[in-house]
Write an enzyme that holds these catalytic residues in place. Structure first.
Site: not given
Length: 308
Positions: A12, A139
């Site tokens: 990401k 996350d």
């Protein structure tokens, strides 16, 4: 039982990371706009005589192979909830930079969770998987979901976001990693040193940028470049001053935007298209300011079962 299951899970980049003040529990509220990009780890899980973790690929030597690894923690968490035998072999084929601010460890946790769910046939709901992900780390839920999303709370409370096109990225991988807790602590220190204070009473509540969300929705790279921001960037550069030269090299090569990815030390460069990506990547390699350069695009799908 299936012999083995392989799951692919993406890296990401945070196109916005707004960090609130330090909470009494030691965390910070976030407005964290995630975009999954096409760099992947693959996690293969198979029955074994004991729980063990192996890893191959770039930087594999930096990956912990004990029960602190998020992949192992994910397997243990799912096994405990469903009364399963946690004796599995988790193999990580790693292509996401390690300790680079791209959620590589989080990706492995999400990938292992989905792989073990498929291997054991636990039939866990999406909500349960996301709940376990949130217990593993801030996350990890996004690594399961992929695409683009706004993360609130510590980043684990996700709202999917619409993305109207493909965004092209170049990532410069630095030597060594940066500790995420150390970067947050440095962010707090810099805020205190500036005289503004670092607590929740001193720092405005983090909010997603309306201009940034609109740029994602319309697929406008130039507008996205004008809106990207990372409240941890100053702290990462403070701890690793050499990142300033990498950011400058990418900007001089024509990147639309240059930023530290998450807590760093990987730096991210948004470009207009594949041709520009190649140009910026070549300039970064020639600059001598980074260890490796990767070119990819987003959004990318979240954790996906490939085999099994």
């Amino acid at each position: 039982m299936t012999a083995s299951v392989t799951v692919r899970v993406p890296a990401k980049v945070n196109v916005q990371l707004a960090v609130g003040g330090l909470r009494p529990d030691g965390f910070h509220d976030l407005a964290n706009v995630f975009l999954a990009v096409g760099l992947y780890d693959e996690i293969t899980v198979a029955p074994a005589d004991e729980l063990r973790v192996t890893c191959t690929g770039p930087d594999a030597g930096q990956v912990p192979l004990d029960r602190t690894n998020l992949a192992a923690r994910a397997a243990l968490a799912l096994a405990e909830r469903h009364g399963r035998d946690s004796r599995v072999h988790l193999h990580i084929d790693k292509d996401i930079p390690v300790a680079g601010g791209m959620a590589g460890g989080s990706a492995d946790g999400a990938g292992a969770l989905l792989a073990c769910d498929a291997l054991w046939g636990t039939g866990a709901s999406r909500e349960e998987l996301l709940e376990i992900c949130a217990e593993l780390g801030s996350d990890v839920p996004f690594s399961l979901v992929g695409g683009a999303a706004l993360g609130r709370g510590r980043g684990e409370l996700l709202t999917p976001l619409e993305v109207g096109g493909t965004f092209h990225w170049v990532f410069a991988v630095a030597d060594g990693g940066l500790s995420t807790p150390a970067v947050y602590a440095e962010c707090d220190r810099l805020r205190e040193a500036s005289g503004t204070g670092a607590g929740i009473a001193d720092v405005p509540d983090p909010e997603a940028s309306a201009a940034l969300l609109d740029a994602l929705r319309t697929g406008d790279a130039a507008a996205l470049a004008a809106a990207v921001s990372n409240d941890l960037q100053a702290a990462a550069v403070s701890l690793r001053p050499s990142l300033a030269a990498t950011l400058a090299a990418g900007t001089e090569a024509g990147a639309l935007a240059a930023m530290v990815s998450g807590s760093g030390p990987t730096t991210a460069f948004l470009v207009t298209d594949e041709t520009e990506a190649t140009k910026v990547a070549d300039a970064l390699r020639a600059s001598g300011t980074c260890r490796a350069v990767r070119v990819t695009s987003g959004p990318a799908a979240g954790a996906t079962v490939l085999r099994g």
